[in-house]
Design a protein around this motif. Structure first.
Motif, PDB file in Angstrom:
ATOM      1  N   LEU A 175      18.477   4.268   9.608  1.00 29.86           N
ATOM      2  CA  LEU A 175      17.046   3.693   9.172  1.00 29.86           C
ATOM      3  C   LEU A 175      16.702   4.220   8.135  1.00 29.86           C
ATOM      4  O   LEU A 175      17.055   5.394   7.643  1.00 29.86           O
ATOM      5  CB  LEU A 175      16.263   4.400  10.506  1.00 29.86           C
ATOM      6  N   THR A 176      15.973   3.408   7.269  1.00 27.72           N
ATOM      7  CA  THR A 176      15.463   3.863   5.997  1.00 27.72           C
ATOM      8  C   THR A 176      13.705   3.557   6.183  1.00 27.72           C
ATOM      9  O   THR A 176      13.457   2.707   6.733  1.00 27.72           O
ATOM     10  CB  THR A 176      16.203   2.864   4.816  1.00 27.72           C
ATOM     11  N   ALA A 177      13.165   4.198   5.261  1.00 31.85           N
ATOM     12  CA  ALA A 177      11.745   4.097   5.173  1.00 31.85           C
ATOM     13  C   ALA A 177      11.328   3.896   3.697  1.00 31.85           C
ATOM     14  O   ALA A 177      12.031   4.748   2.904  1.00 31.85           O
ATOM     15  CB  ALA A 177      11.038   5.357   5.755  1.00 31.85           C
ATOM     16  N   VAL A 178      10.484   2.988   3.535  1.00 26.88           N
ATOM     17  CA  VAL A 178      10.159   2.789   1.969  1.00 26.88           C
ATOM     18  C   VAL A 178       8.812   2.450   2.042  1.00 26.88           C
ATOM     19  O   VAL A 178       8.318   1.837   2.972  1.00 26.88           O
ATOM     20  CB  VAL A 178      11.020   1.428   1.408  1.00 26.88           C
ATOM     21  N   SER A 179       7.978   3.031   0.979  1.00 30.30           N
ATOM     22  CA  SER A 179       6.445   2.461   1.165  1.00 30.30           C
ATOM     23  C   SER A 179       6.468   1.181   1.089  1.00 30.30           C
ATOM     24  O   SER A 179       7.133   0.213   0.251  1.00 30.30           O
ATOM     25  CB  SER A 179       5.913   3.400  -0.272  1.00 30.30           C
ATOM     26  N   GLU A 180       5.192   0.632   1.381  1.00 29.21           N
ATOM     27  CA  GLU A 180       4.981  -0.835   1.307  1.00 29.21           C
ATOM     28  C   GLU A 180       4.982  -1.513   0.066  1.00 29.21           C
ATOM     29  O   GLU A 180       5.144  -2.613  -0.367  1.00 29.21           O
ATOM     30  CB  GLU A 180       3.718  -0.915   2.214  1.00 29.21           C
ATOM     31  N   ALA A 181       4.297  -0.384  -0.830  1.00 28.02           N
ATOM     32  CA  ALA A 181       4.018  -0.925  -2.232  1.00 28.02           C
ATOM     33  C   ALA A 181       5.439  -1.068  -2.905  1.00 28.02           C
ATOM     34  O   ALA A 181       5.613  -2.243  -3.491  1.00 28.02           O
ATOM     35  CB  ALA A 181       3.351   0.290  -2.872  1.00 28.02           C
ATOM     36  N   SER A 238       0.806  -1.001  -0.191  1.00 32.95           N
ATOM     37  CA  SER A 238       0.001   0.074   0.030  1.00 32.95           C
ATOM     38  C   SER A 238       0.859   1.465   0.056  1.00 32.95           C
ATOM     39  O   SER A 238       1.897   1.260   0.747  1.00 32.95           O
ATOM     40  CB  SER A 238      -0.807  -0.027   1.259  1.00 32.95           C
ATOM     41  N   THR A 239       0.556   2.158  -0.642  1.00 37.23           N
ATOM     42  CA  THR A 239       1.356   3.530  -0.751  1.00 37.23           C
ATOM     43  C   THR A 239       1.168   4.388   0.352  1.00 37.23           C
ATOM     44  O   THR A 239       1.624   5.079   0.735  1.00 37.23           O
ATOM     45  CB  THR A 239       0.953   4.287  -2.206  1.00 37.23           C
ATOM     46  N   GLY A 240      -0.109   3.845   1.151  1.00 35.11           N
ATOM     47  CA  GLY A 240      -0.225   4.618   2.509  1.00 35.11           C
ATOM     48  C   GLY A 240       0.375   4.179   3.756  1.00 35.11           C
ATOM     49  O   GLY A 240       0.288   4.666   4.804  1.00 35.11           O
ATOM     50  N   ILE A 241       1.019   3.204   3.516  1.00 34.77           N
ATOM     51  CA  ILE A 241       1.784   2.438   4.526  1.00 34.77           C
ATOM     52  C   ILE A 241       3.258   2.495   4.309  1.00 34.77           C
ATOM     53  O   ILE A 241       3.685   2.134   3.122  1.00 34.77           O
ATOM     54  CB  ILE A 241       1.204   0.956   4.684  1.00 34.77           C
ATOM     55  N   ALA A 244      -0.153  12.051   1.239  1.00 38.48           N
ATOM     56  CA  ALA A 244       0.685  11.504   0.355  1.00 38.48           C
ATOM     57  C   ALA A 244       1.826  11.991   0.328  1.00 38.48           C
ATOM     58  O   ALA A 244       2.916  11.598  -0.131  1.00 38.48           O
ATOM     59  CB  ALA A 244      -0.009  12.308  -1.013  1.00 38.48           C
ATOM     60  N   GLY A 245       2.309  13.023   1.116  1.00 31.71           N
ATOM     61  CA  GLY A 245       3.552  13.817   1.363  1.00 31.71           C
ATOM     62  C   GLY A 245       4.290  13.181   2.544  1.00 31.71           C
ATOM     63  O   GLY A 245       5.446  13.613   3.008  1.00 31.71           O
ATOM     64  N   GLY A 246       3.745  12.163   3.014  1.00 36.12           N
ATOM     65  CA  GLY A 246       4.296  11.746   4.401  1.00 36.12           C
ATOM     66  C   GLY A 246       5.709  10.987   4.552  1.00 36.12           C
ATOM     67  O   GLY A 246       6.480  11.073   5.098  1.00 36.12           O
ATOM     68  N   LEU A 247       5.736  10.179   3.298  1.00 34.36           N
ATOM     69  CA  LEU A 247       7.028   9.352   3.217  1.00 34.36           C
ATOM     70  C   LEU A 247       8.348  10.280   2.910  1.00 34.36           C
ATOM     71  O   LEU A 247       9.330   9.998   3.843  1.00 34.36           O
ATOM     72  CB  LEU A 247       6.850   8.639   2.064  1.00 34.36           C
ATOM     73  N   PRO A 248       8.332  11.390   2.304  1.00 32.72           N
ATOM     74  CA  PRO A 248       9.486  12.258   2.283  1.00 32.72           C
ATOM     75  C   PRO A 248      10.031  12.859   3.664  1.00 32.72           C
ATOM     76  O   PRO A 248      10.926  12.979   4.232  1.00 32.72           O
ATOM     77  CB  PRO A 248       9.151  13.355   1.263  1.00 32.72           C
ATOM     78  N   VAL A 249       8.855  13.431   4.325  1.00 29.76           N
ATOM     79  CA  VAL A 249       9.029  13.853   5.626  1.00 29.76           C
ATOM     80  C   VAL A 249       9.437  12.877   6.521  1.00 29.76           C
ATOM     81  O   VAL A 249      10.386  13.149   7.379  1.00 29.76           O
ATOM     82  CB  VAL A 249       7.619  14.517   6.255  1.00 29.76           C
ATOM     83  N   LEU A 250       8.940  11.543   6.618  1.00 36.31           N
ATOM     84  CA  LEU A 250       9.624  10.433   7.300  1.00 36.31           C
ATOM     85  C   LEU A 250      11.007  10.219   7.137  1.00 36.31           C
ATOM     86  O   LEU A 250      11.615  10.036   8.001  1.00 36.31           O
ATOM     87  CB  LEU A 250       8.666   9.298   7.191  1.00 36.31           C
ATOM     88  N   GLN A 251      11.310  10.127   5.797  1.00 36.38           N
ATOM     89  CA  GLN A 251      12.540   9.802   5.364  1.00 36.38           C
ATOM     90  C   GLN A 251      13.518  10.947   5.823  1.00 36.38           C
ATOM     91  O   GLN A 251      14.731  10.545   6.286  1.00 36.38           O
ATOM     92  CB  GLN A 251      12.678   9.524   4.075  1.00 36.38           C
ATOM     93  N   GLU A 252      13.294  12.207   5.911  1.00 36.96           N
ATOM     94  CA  GLU A 252      14.022  13.552   6.379  1.00 36.96           C
ATOM     95  C   GLU A 252      14.224  13.284   7.784  1.00 36.96           C
ATOM     96  O   GLU A 252      15.464  13.502   8.318  1.00 36.96           O
ATOM     97  CB  GLU A 252      13.140  14.879   6.077  1.00 36.96           C
ATOM     98  N   HIS A 253      13.063  12.966   8.626  1.00 37.67           N
ATOM     99  CA  HIS A 253      13.156  12.815   9.942  1.00 37.67           C
ATOM    100  C   HIS A 253      14.147  11.667  10.487  1.00 37.67           C
ATOM    101  O   HIS A 253      15.355  11.993  11.278  1.00 37.67           O
ATOM    102  CB  HIS A 253      12.014  12.404  10.619  1.00 37.67           C
ATOM    103  N   THR A 300       6.975  14.762  18.979  1.00 37.95           N
ATOM    104  CA  THR A 300       5.755  15.502  18.874  1.00 37.95           C
ATOM    105  C   THR A 300       5.587  16.419  17.853  1.00 37.95           C
ATOM    106  O   THR A 300       4.265  16.627  17.559  1.00 37.95           O
ATOM    107  CB  THR A 300       5.794  16.476  20.131  1.00 37.95           C
ATOM    108  N   GLY A 301       6.444  16.482  16.989  1.00 38.93           N
ATOM    109  CA  GLY A 301       6.180  17.405  15.759  1.00 38.93           C
ATOM    110  C   GLY A 301       5.686  16.509  14.447  1.00 38.93           C
ATOM    111  O   GLY A 301       5.545  15.290  14.697  1.00 38.93           O
ATOM    112  N   GLY A 302       5.596  17.294  13.369  1.00 40.08           N
ATOM    113  CA  GLY A 302       5.043  16.377  12.501  1.00 40.08           C
ATOM    114  C   GLY A 302       6.216  15.623  11.623  1.00 40.08           C
ATOM    115  O   GLY A 302       7.283  16.076  11.078  1.00 40.08           O
ATOM    116  N   ILE A 303       6.062  14.210  11.743  1.00 42.70           N
ATOM    117  CA  ILE A 303       7.137  13.223  11.255  1.00 42.70           C
ATOM    118  C   ILE A 303       6.793  12.595  10.029  1.00 42.70           C
ATOM    119  O   ILE A 303       7.305  11.746   9.611  1.00 42.70           O
ATOM    120  CB  ILE A 303       7.847  12.508  12.279  1.00 42.70           C
ATOM    121  N   GLY A 304       5.585  12.725   9.471  1.00 39.74           N
ATOM    122  CA  GLY A 304       4.918  12.161   8.239  1.00 39.74           C
ATOM    123  C   GLY A 304       4.001  10.893   8.730  1.00 39.74           C
ATOM    124  O   GLY A 304       3.693  10.204   7.755  1.00 39.74           O
TER     125      GLY A 304
END
Length: 400
Positions: A245-251, A59-62, A227-236, A90-94
């Motif tokens: 640590l790396t974050a990749v979309s489930e899809a 899923s692109t949302g996970i 939809a823009g959550g993944l780049p924010v999480l990767q930056e965090h 506490t801030g926005g991390i995607g």
């Protein structure tokens, strides 16, 4: 021009009308083309079904967070301090938040377990996935048609539909030995036929305790905040100290896994199909040459009556193509009846069994059909050319 077209149609009609006299030799061409098409379609259906099972899980949302610089769960390790830092942000991390205000997150670990299949006594390696209670809710297509979810800390397991169908002893309420301890099957889940259905789910801490993996977490599954959550999480994650640590979309994670295995399946399927296609082309060529030889007098007579070389060439070539079309249709029908929906399995990314269904889809049928059609086009060209070079006097002398 109209005269030439009339001659072509008339010669095609004559050729097709003589097929019953050449039934068995023509049937051999049809069957050889059908065999090539069916074999290629079988391999392509296997690759297509494997891709569908894995891509259906994504899923692109996970997003999946992995540690240690790896791009798959095998070999990944997410440190406890990184998890604490992430959950305390506490801030926005995607990452989206749940109803309680915490992150929509599940800590997870995958353990390979051996299970004996009752039907043949064969040992199979399955995936036992330990997860937090939020884990099932982070699988968008997962539903629980029977039983309930596992309880925190309890040795309960929820079994994927494919495992429940293939292995005995996984009915709701059964006791199953996985590793050195017994587990109770408390539910069955489905996930739209995706790769998740080849897994067994349990509470994270129960799995860690049973397999001496206390504190180990291989991945974090999180629901992205838009939809823009993944780049924010990767930056965090990029500023975290220690192990990367790396974050990749489930899809993307499952698409990469499916491409490797699907490419391997095609690597075996295409050379075999092409080798068979060479044989089938040679067979079609021999069949059509015999057909031309059998109709030497007919063709010669038509030539003496004023029919040109082009009608002779076209009519013979069309006959070969039509025979290959019949073979294509027969091969696709046979592959659909034999393979479509057929259960198969292979080794997943973590060396555990993953079941999937073969899928004779439209693109599979088209690809295999084009190869079968090419056999007729290539195999019929030389005999068609031979039909235009018949010696008229020799043919008629042979008749007498």
């Amino acid at each position: 021009m109209s005269s030439t077209l009339k001659q072509i149609f008339l010669m095609i009609r004559v050729n097709l009308g003589s097929l019953p006299r050449r039934l068995w030799i023509s049937l051999s061409t049809v069957l050889s083309v059908a065999l090539v098409v069916a074999v290629l379609a079988g391999f392509l259906a296997m690759a297509r079904g494997f891709e569908a099972a894995l891509q259906g899980a994504g899923s692109t949302g996970i997003a999946v967070i992995l540690g240690g610089g790896t791009n798959q769960e095998t070999g990944s390790d997410v440190p406890a301090e990184a998890i604490r830092s992430l959950t305390a942000a506490t801030g926005g991390i995607g990452v989206a938040r749940n109803a309680a205000g915490g992150l929509a997150l599940s800590r997870e670990i995958v353990v390979a377990v051996d299970v004996t299949r009752a039907s043949d006594g064969a040992d199979q390696t399955l995936s036992l996935r330990g997860m937090d209670l939020a884990g099932p809710g982070l699988r968008d297509r997962a539903t629980l048609p029977a039983g309930r979810l596992f309880s925190p800390g309890a040795r309960d397991i929820v079994v994927g539909a494919r495992i429940a169908d293939e292995f005995s002893g996984f009915a709701v309420g059964d006791k199953v030995r996985l590793g050195a301890v017994d587990w109770t099957v408390v539910g069955h889940f489905t996930s739209g036929g995706s790769a998740f259905e080849s897994e067994i789910w349990a509470d994270l801490e129960a799995v860690q305790s049973a397999f001496d993996r206390q504190g180990q977490v291989q991945s974090l599954r999180v629901r992205l905040a838009g939809a823009g959550g993944l780049p924010v999480l990767q930056e965090h994650l990029s500023v975290f100290p220690g192990a990367p640590l790396t974050a990749v979309s489930e899809a993307d994670l499952y698409a990469a896994q499916s491409e490797r295995t699907a490419s391997l399946i095609r690597l075996f399927g295409w050379p075999l199909a092409l080798l068979m296609a060479v044989g089938a082309t040679a067979g079609a060529l021999n069949t059509m040459m015999s057909s031309v030889s059998d109709r030497t007098v007919e063709i010669a007579t038509l030539r003496l009556l004023g029919f040109g070389r082009l009608p002779a060439f076209t009519a013979t070539w069309v006959e070969a193509v039509l025979l290959s079309v019949a073979g294509v249709a027969l091969g696709i029908l046979a592959s659909w009846l034999a393979f479509n929906g057929w259960q198969a399995s292979t080794m997943g990314a973590d060396n555990t069994k993953m079941a999937f269904q073969l899928d004779v889809s439209a693109d599979v049928a088209l690809t295999a059909g084009l190869l079968g059609l090419a056999i007729g086009i290539i195999g019929g060209a030389l005999p068609a050319l031979a039909a235009t070079r018949l010696s008229l006097t020799s043919a008629l002398r042979a008749r007498g």
